[in-house]
Design an enzyme around this catalytic site. Structure first.
Site, PDB file in Angstrom:
ATOM      1  N   ARG A  82      -8.369  -3.736   1.059  1.00 59.29           N
ATOM      2  CA  ARG A  82      -9.655  -3.967   1.701  1.00 59.29           C
ATOM      3  C   ARG A  82      -9.446  -4.970   2.948  1.00 59.29           C
ATOM      4  NH1 ARG A  82     -14.282  -2.572  -1.907  1.00 59.29           N
ATOM      5  NH2 ARG A  82     -12.563  -2.517  -3.393  1.00 59.29           N
ATOM      6  N   GLN A 137      -4.439  -8.564  -0.489  1.00 60.42           N
ATOM      7  CA  GLN A 137      -3.653  -8.217   0.417  1.00 60.42           C
ATOM      8  C   GLN A 137      -4.746  -7.530   1.387  1.00 60.42           C
ATOM      9  OE1 GLN A 137      -0.675  -5.691  -1.050  1.00 60.42           O
ATOM     10  NE2 GLN A 137       1.027  -6.975   0.208  1.00 60.42           N
ATOM     11  N   SER A 138      -4.650  -8.029   2.826  1.00 64.77           N
ATOM     12  CA  SER A 138      -5.725  -7.553   3.470  1.00 64.77           C
ATOM     13  C   SER A 138      -5.830  -6.012   4.269  1.00 64.77           C
ATOM     14  CB  SER A 138      -5.683  -8.595   4.514  1.00 64.77           C
ATOM     15  OG  SER A 138      -4.484  -8.783   5.188  1.00 64.77           O
ATOM     16  N   THR A 139      -4.744  -5.370   4.448  1.00 64.06           N
ATOM     17  CA  THR A 139      -5.035  -4.198   4.929  1.00 64.06           C
ATOM     18  C   THR A 139      -4.327  -2.910   3.883  1.00 64.06           C
ATOM     19  OG1 THR A 139      -3.212  -4.218   6.458  1.00 64.06           O
ATOM     20  CG2 THR A 139      -5.146  -5.255   7.046  1.00 64.06           C
TER      21      THR A 139
END
Ligand SMILES: [Zn+2]
Length: 623
Positions: free
Chosen positions: A64, A22-24
């Protein structure tokens, strides 16, 4: 033993890795749902045949935002493990999409090819060595249709997952508030709490929602409701109760402390032609897909609640207010209005054994506490008169005009459909051009290839969208055109009256035919004594009125023997219905149908004559 033939023993000997990505941070917080689903992949790995001990989760990349692999320790670890030949299967959400969209995943797929590692998502297992699967992972995964599909699944499953945990925020009814911390507590206003409890207690005692309502009205007690919308949204308003206020309280499981989701079932294939909404059906309590008990502070026990539902259900059917909607014998069901007050009239059916025509009744005011119904009448004389008016109005010439109009409409629709088809063909051609261009490029020239690939995808997406739109329009056309109705009408054009009365003609067909021309029918059986004034409002806006004599109440119904009626009148004060029934039965008296008495048949006699049992202050004016 595994379900998927792509999984072989050499895969199962190695580990299965669930890669949670999950990117953010924002997504982690705002979209916990997706996280939950990612962790659910562990279960999928087990289902595919991996022992629990061999399933590991790499989730170090949670939160991250770095887009590059160097920053994502988890991803690096994953690549290292695959490269070392330790991994038999990598599970991730929507593997195909990820594989297409990011360079990292291209690398991952490449390494998977070398080490013979499988990729899987929630729906499929991919073998990157298989050309077909690679295609799936690459181009096919980008088709907008698939993307839309996964999007929809994500929304839908997300809701259900949340609901299963009791976390899908539901709007709280009056009596509950959400604290700042998100917990649900009883409304701090003690008066609100007390009044709600009072309603539940009265229902436990009186067992009929209408009596609870009458009681409240009589005692001049208001009920609290929550204001929806507007500047005072969410605040409490005290109001004179209506039957729907009471019903809402009695039917809501939250008051028994339960969190429930899926009380209603939606049928996406049965949509209302007027507003396109899917039809819903209430599920019985036992079939509620999500029902978590003791989640909220309760106003009544769960057992009390389920028993209340049973009582309400039984009352509803005993009053016979529903009947079978489509095959019911009342011709005007759904289009009949009260000629006195304009309310929608309900259809009352009797048990088939009684062979009594259904009745039309205006009961809206009664349900809301008025002492008596506005008016009730048998459907028999009304239906006969409306049929006569209808058959007289529908001459073969008129039917021809109607059908001609339909034909014209159909021609227009066909032309529109042809236009849409041409658009799709045009888009098809664009796709073909884009594909050829893409295939003609040198794969070494990555930038150009990527650009052409994206053009190809765009063309595909455009074509699919047009196709979907065309399909959608066609489906709608089918609905509005009513092909079946039209065929039926044409068939009837010859001799309408004969077909109308034929025993093989279904009631539903007659109703459909009638609605073809008739908008509404207004009934007034009160203004002129002994007469029913019927006003038919045609779709054209014109009105036709006719008056028919009103049969005396119960003229065709069997009557309770006079002797039994007299006994009931004598016993009425001071005895309850069941006791009276017992006495009558011992004396050998029989009901109108020649049966033994029970509390309901006694109650019917008492109420239909408007007698008061004496011990109750309630108005007993039920018919
Ligand atoms: Zn009325």
């Amino acid at each position: 033993m595994t379900l998927d033939p792509k999984i072989r023993p050499n895969h199962l000997r190695r580990a299965a890795v669930v890669y949670v990505r999950q990117s953010t941070l924002h997504q982690v917080r705002g979209n916990r749902e997706s996280g939950e689903r990612q962790y659910a992949l562990v279960g999928r790995a087990k289902a595919l045949g991996w022992p629990a001990a061999a399933v590991q989760t790499i989730d170090e990349d949670q939160g991250r935002s770095g887009a590059r692999a160097e920053q994502r320790q988890g991803f690096k670890k994953l690549l290292a493990e695959i490269g070392a030949g330790q991994v038999g299967l990598v599970l991730a959400l929507e593997a195909s999409r990820l594989a297409r969209s990011s360079l990292d995943w291209h690398r991952l797929v490449e390494i998977c090819v070398v080490t013979d590692t499988l990729l899987a998502d929630e729906t499929a297992v991919y073998n990157p060595r298989d050309p077909n699967d690679r295609l799936l992972l690459g181009v096919k995964g980008t088709l907008s249709e698939a993307e839309l599909f996964t999007l929809r699944c994500r929304l839908h499953e997300g809701r259900w997952n949340k609901a299963k945990r009791g976390e899908l925020a539901n709007s709280l009814p009056v009596g509950y508030v959400r604290t700042e911390a998100g917990a649900v507590v009883k409304e701090p206003d003690r008066q609100v709490q007390a009044r709600l409890s009072y309603v539940f207690e009265r229902f436990a005692e009186l067992r009929i929602a209408r009596r609870v309502l009458l009681h409240l009205l009589e005692e001049k007690l208001t009920v609290p409701t929550k204001v929806w919308g507007g500047p005072r949204h969410g605040t409490i308003r005290w109001k004179v109760p209506t039957s729907s206020d009471i019903m809402r309280l009695l039917h809501n499981p939250i008051y028994a402390g339960a969190y429930v989701y899926g009380q209603k079932e939606y049928d996406p294939f049965d949509r209302s032609p007027s507003n396109g909404k899917a039809k819903t059906k209430a599920r019985p309590v036992a079939e509620w897909p999500v029902c978590l008990r003791d989640v909220y502070p309760a106003y009544l026990s769960w057992d009390q609640f389920t028993s209340n539902q049973q009582i309400l259900h039984d009352n509803w059917f005993r009053h016979g207010s529903r009947g079978a909607p489509r095959n019911g014998r009342a011709l005007l069901q759904g289009i009949v209005r009260c000629g006195r007050c304009g309310s929608r009239m309900a259809v009352f059916t009797y048990s088939t054994k009684e062979k009594r025509a259904p009745g039309y009744g205006c009961v809206a005011a009664y349900q809301n506490g008025a002492a008596a119904t506005c008016q009730m009448m048998s459907s028999a004389p009304v239906d006969a008169a409306v049929t006569e008016l209808f058959l007289a109005a529908v001459t073969p010439a008129q039917l021809d005009i109607a059908l001609h109009a339909l034909d014209q409409y159909e021609t227009e629709q066909a032309e529109a459909q042809r236009q849409r088809q041409m658009q799709v063909e045009g888009a098809e051609y664009e796709v073909e051009i884009a594909r050829r261009r893409y295939e003609a490029t040198d794969p070494a020239n990555r930038l150009v290839a990527a650009e052409l690939e994206s053009q190809w995808e765009q063309a595909l997406r455009h074509r699919d969208q047009l196709r979907r739109e065309a399909d959608e329009c066609e489906r709608r056309t089918d609905q509005t055109l009513g092909a079946a109705d039209r065929a039926r009408v044409r068939q009837l054009a010859g001799d309408l009256a004969t077909v109308w009365h034929a025993p093989t003609t279904e009631m539903a067909d007659r109703k459909a035919l009638l609605r073809f021309l008739v908008h509404r029918v207004y009934l007034d059986g009160v203004t002129e004594a002994g007469q029913i004034r019927i006003t038919v409002e045609w779709h054209t806006g014109a009105r036709t009125s006719v008056t028919v004599p009103r049969p005396a109440v119960g003229a065709h119904a069997p009557k309770t023997p006079e002797r039994a009626v007299e006994r009931i009148r004598a016993l009425c004060p001071g005895h309850d219905y069941a006791t009276i029934a017992g006495i009558l039965n011992r004396e050998g008296l029989k009901t109108a149908k020649g049966l033994s008495f029970d509390q309901f048949s006694v109650r019917y006699v008492v109420r239909s004559r408007g007698w008061n049992r004496g011990e109750s202050t309630l108005r007993e004016a039920e018919v």
